[in-house]
Design a protein around this motif. Structure first.
Motif, mmCIF file in Angstrom:
data_model
loop_
_atom_site.group_PDB
_atom_site.id
_atom_site.type_symbol
_atom_site.label_atom_id
_atom_site.label_comp_id
_atom_site.label_asym_id
_atom_site.label_seq_id
_atom_site.Cartn_x
_atom_site.Cartn_y
_atom_site.Cartn_z
ATOM 1 N N VAL A 163 -27.696 0.666 -38.117
ATOM 2 C CA VAL A 163 -27.512 1.842 -38.959
ATOM 3 C C VAL A 163 -26.213 2.522 -38.549
ATOM 4 C CG1 VAL A 163 -28.390 4.170 -39.382
ATOM 5 C CG2 VAL A 163 -29.951 2.213 -39.454
ATOM 6 N N ALA A 174 -24.791 5.729 -38.424
ATOM 7 C CA ALA A 174 -24.983 7.180 -38.495
ATOM 8 C C ALA A 174 -24.960 7.729 -37.079
ATOM 9 C CB ALA A 174 -26.306 7.521 -39.184
ATOM 10 N N TYR A 203 -26.591 11.454 -44.409
ATOM 11 C CA TYR A 203 -26.957 10.040 -44.409
ATOM 12 C C TYR A 203 -28.102 9.766 -45.390
ATOM 13 C CZ TYR A 203 -28.602 5.492 -42.774
ATOM 14 O OH TYR A 203 -29.010 4.176 -42.728
ATOM 15 N N TYR A 204 -29.167 10.543 -45.276
ATOM 16 C CA TYR A 204 -30.344 10.283 -46.110
ATOM 17 C C TYR A 204 -30.129 10.714 -47.562
ATOM 18 C CZ TYR A 204 -33.059 8.623 -42.218
ATOM 19 O OH TYR A 204 -33.518 7.872 -41.157
ATOM 20 N N TYR A 215 -28.759 7.716 -49.060
ATOM 21 C CA TYR A 215 -29.798 6.684 -49.180
ATOM 22 C C TYR A 215 -30.741 6.989 -50.349
ATOM 23 C CZ TYR A 215 -31.080 2.472 -46.663
ATOM 24 O OH TYR A 215 -31.226 1.161 -46.288
ATOM 25 N N GLY A 253 -21.842 0.595 -47.504
ATOM 26 C CA GLY A 253 -22.116 1.990 -47.817
ATOM 27 C C GLY A 253 -22.492 2.224 -49.264
ATOM 28 N N TRP A 254 -22.659 3.492 -49.579
ATOM 29 C CA TRP A 254 -23.049 3.913 -50.917
ATOM 30 C C TRP A 254 -22.116 5.022 -51.362
ATOM 31 C CZ3 TRP A 254 -25.817 1.927 -54.625
ATOM 32 C CH2 TRP A 254 -26.239 2.718 -55.703
ATOM 33 N N THR A 305 -19.995 6.441 -48.545
ATOM 34 C CA THR A 305 -20.649 6.869 -47.306
ATOM 35 C C THR A 305 -21.207 5.641 -46.582
ATOM 36 O OG1 THR A 305 -21.275 9.039 -48.169
ATOM 37 C CG2 THR A 305 -22.531 8.213 -46.302
ATOM 38 N N LEU A 314 -23.538 3.323 -44.452
ATOM 39 C CA LEU A 314 -24.957 3.389 -44.112
ATOM 40 C C LEU A 314 -25.362 2.316 -43.110
ATOM 41 C CD1 LEU A 314 -26.466 4.061 -47.668
ATOM 42 C CD2 LEU A 314 -25.927 5.726 -45.881
ATOM 43 N N HIS A 315 -24.715 1.157 -43.153
ATOM 44 C CA HIS A 315 -25.050 0.053 -42.246
ATOM 45 C C HIS A 315 -23.774 -0.593 -41.737
ATOM 46 C CE1 HIS A 315 -29.363 0.014 -43.297
ATOM 47 N NE2 HIS A 315 -28.951 0.328 -44.522
#
Length: 574
Positions: free
Chosen positions: A440, A442, A459-460, A463, A558-559, A562, A564-565
């Protein structure tokens, strides 16, 4: 029945055979006429797409109007977001949230603002979208049709960022957050729905500040307002606020002695690792619809295949076997090798429990290997504590080429440093040809509650926004995924400190320093690995929102910008 529900065939991996081939780098990835094994892919040339160069000014004037924040639009990636549905029977109007708590601030002593460190952290998140120094690896293609709406709404993360920017403004002005959000001019330029969501996010930030200052009565009133206008079945912002408010309320109850951590019951006892091991439709549906796991698995397996290219006897040590879906990818890659046919593929799964569930995973993998006429061996090593894991338990053979795969294990040991170091000393003894790590991305390991809250919130939010684009609002699997899996992650990051170990996350730079202590060297993920990530990403309808970036020699998934992994590969130096 369970095996049928969770079979590899349901994921159509046999039908993905074409995905294990290289693509002409000049093509768009759609021409599969010329195929070679995917581990022999030609060098793929990264395109220099670059980033938006605009940056927000370092300092915002304290008395600026909302119109100054049009720079948020300039920094967008110009990606269309699907219109948000109205998910509550009755939506509040802008300002109604503030009206519910307008007397809160006057009843409490004036709060101390966030610490300078926390304000700077919030400023960093609020000022700009994530932009990586090394440049974009893959530019997503827009796969959504133009909207019929005349106005473009803000994404969930943009809403949180805007709320954060206004919160910073209120802190520097020394005014109550309710005052800054109740200013009618502040809401100008936003759609009614966006204004309501920015207001809602602002009061979540305010409640965290009050908790950080131990002003629990005021925080409770703020959280009550958050709960009234959030929902587990609403839009992404409402869902994020719902779960964060729930955990913040638990933190208040624990710190005020109303309940103990043991009194949280099933919320605390739910074990994510066990749930991932067990065949269940939620994890399978998330694997099929949310892109991150498949992207990481395909790119990570590519890295392993390249490092065992001439090995005939292969031993994979998996520290986090989970459902084992990634190893069906490896099997298909190995049987396609024309040179160096595989004599034996052995997988050793390491765990601290749930041996029966891992046995079920082993049976599924064994059956899959048999369909491909692959000589396969599966072994389980169960230890009560990672300190008990010794080299002789792994039954290593000098003729084997050993590779290690670890997905989300190191972060689970951050609060147990002696176990983490013991594991690394063992890996050094094993001396694998490569260690592939998925983690992760973050920074949620700060000793300061407010800092962890800010990091976890952004972060969330990203997600939840991703899940909203990938799964239907009323999908029962989505509700389970968000409440049990993502909700547990939120709880781990911002729950009260205590004796129980928490799963916390740090970013790739921290892991680089840690691995360097043991003589490990980061190695490049090849252009073929990046190509695999790109191919898998394009299989998903949400590909336009997914971002793949390089950080040094590693990959960040990311998304909407951002991360994420992370996916990285390591070897021991000479």
């Amino acid at each position: 029945m369970e095996n049928e529900m969770f079979s590899f065939n349901e994921l159509n991996y046999s039908g993905f055979q074409d995905k294990f081939v290289s693509i002409d780098p000049e093509s768009d990835g759609g021409d599969m006429a010329t195929k070679v094994p995917f581990y022999e892919a030609q060098e793929w040339r990264d395109s220099d797409y670059g980033f938006h160069q605009e940056k927000l000014r370092e300092e915002e004037q304290l008395q600026q109007s909302f119109l100054d924040y049009v720079q948020f639009d300039d920094l967008r990636f110009h990606i269309f977001c699907p219109p948000l549905k109205t998910c509550l029977d009755e939506m509040t109007k802008p300002g109604e949230i503030q009206n519910e708590i307008q007397e809160v601030e006057s009843k409490e002593d004036k709060s101390y603002p966030f610490s300078l460190e926390s304000l700077q952290l919030l400023r960093n998140h609020s000022n700009e979208f994530k932009q990586f120094r090394s440049g974009r690896v893959i530019e997503p293609s827009n796969c959504f049709p133009p909207t019929k709406d005349t106005g473009q709404r803000l994404s969930a993360e943009e809403i949180i960022r805007l709320a954060g920017a206004k919160f910073i403004q209120s802190a520097y002005q020394g005014v109550d957050v309710s005052s800054i959000f109740s200013n009618p001019f502040y809401l100008s330029g936003l759609s009614a729905d966006d204004a309501k969501m920015v207001e809602l996010a602002g009061f979540l930030l305010a409640s965290a500040e009050k908790i950080g200052n131990q002003q629990f009565d005021c925080a409770s009133r703020l959280l009550k307002a958050c709960s009234n206008f959030s929902s587990s079945v609403g839009n992404p912002v409402q869902r994020v606020v719902h779960y964060f408010a729930e955990v913040l309320r638990e933190r208040i109850n624990i710190e005020t002695g109303r309940i103990t951590s043991k009194g949280l019951g099933s919320k605390q006892s739910f074990d994510i690792e066990k749930a991932i091991l067990a065949p269940n439709p939620t994890t399978l549906e998330a694997y099929k619809l949310v892109p991150f796991c498949q992207i990481v698995h395909f790119a990570g397996i590519q890295a392993i295949v390249e490092n065992i290219a001439d090995a005939k006897r292969i031993h994979i040590i998996d520290f986090t076997i989970k459902n084992g879906l990634q190893w069906s990818i490896l099997m298909q890659a190995l049987v396609s090798r024309r040179e160096f046919p595989v004599e034996l593929l052995k997988i050793t799964a390491i765990s601290t429990g749930w041996e029966n569930l891992i046995e079920t995973t082993g049976k599924r993998l064994t059956s899959f290997a048999q369909t491909m006429n692959l000589n396969f061996s599966f072994k389980i090593v169960v230890v009560s504590d990672f300190l008990d894991l010794k080299e002789d338990l792994l039954q290593l053979d000098d003729e084997e080429t050993v590779a290690i795969f670890s997905e989300h294990l190191p972060r689970s040991q951050i609060t147990l440093p002696n176990r983490l170091e013991s594991m690394m000393r063992l890996i050094k003894k094993i001396h694998p040809c490569v260690m592939v790590v998925a983690e992760v991305e973050a920074n949620c390991n700060s000793p300061t509650f407010v800092n962890r809250f800010i990091e976890a919130l952004f972060y969330y939010t990203a997600y939840f926004d991703c899940v909203d684009a990938c799964m239907e609002r009323d999908d029962s699997n989505r509700l389970i995924l968000e409440s049990m899996y993502l909700g547990k992650g939120i709880r781990n990051n911002i729950a009260s400190e205590g004796e129980q170990p928490k799963i916390r996350s740090v970013k790739l730079d921290v892991w680089r320093s840690f691995y360097a202590r043991f003589g490990m060297v980061e190695i490049d993920l090849s252009s073929s690995s990046l190509l695999q990530a790109n191919l898998i990403m394009k299989n998903f309808p949400c590909a336009s929102f997914c971002t793949l970036d390089q950080s040094g020699k590693s990959l960040l998934v990311g998304w909407k910008g951002t991360p994420l992994h992370s996916l990285s590969a390591w070897k021991f130096g000479l």
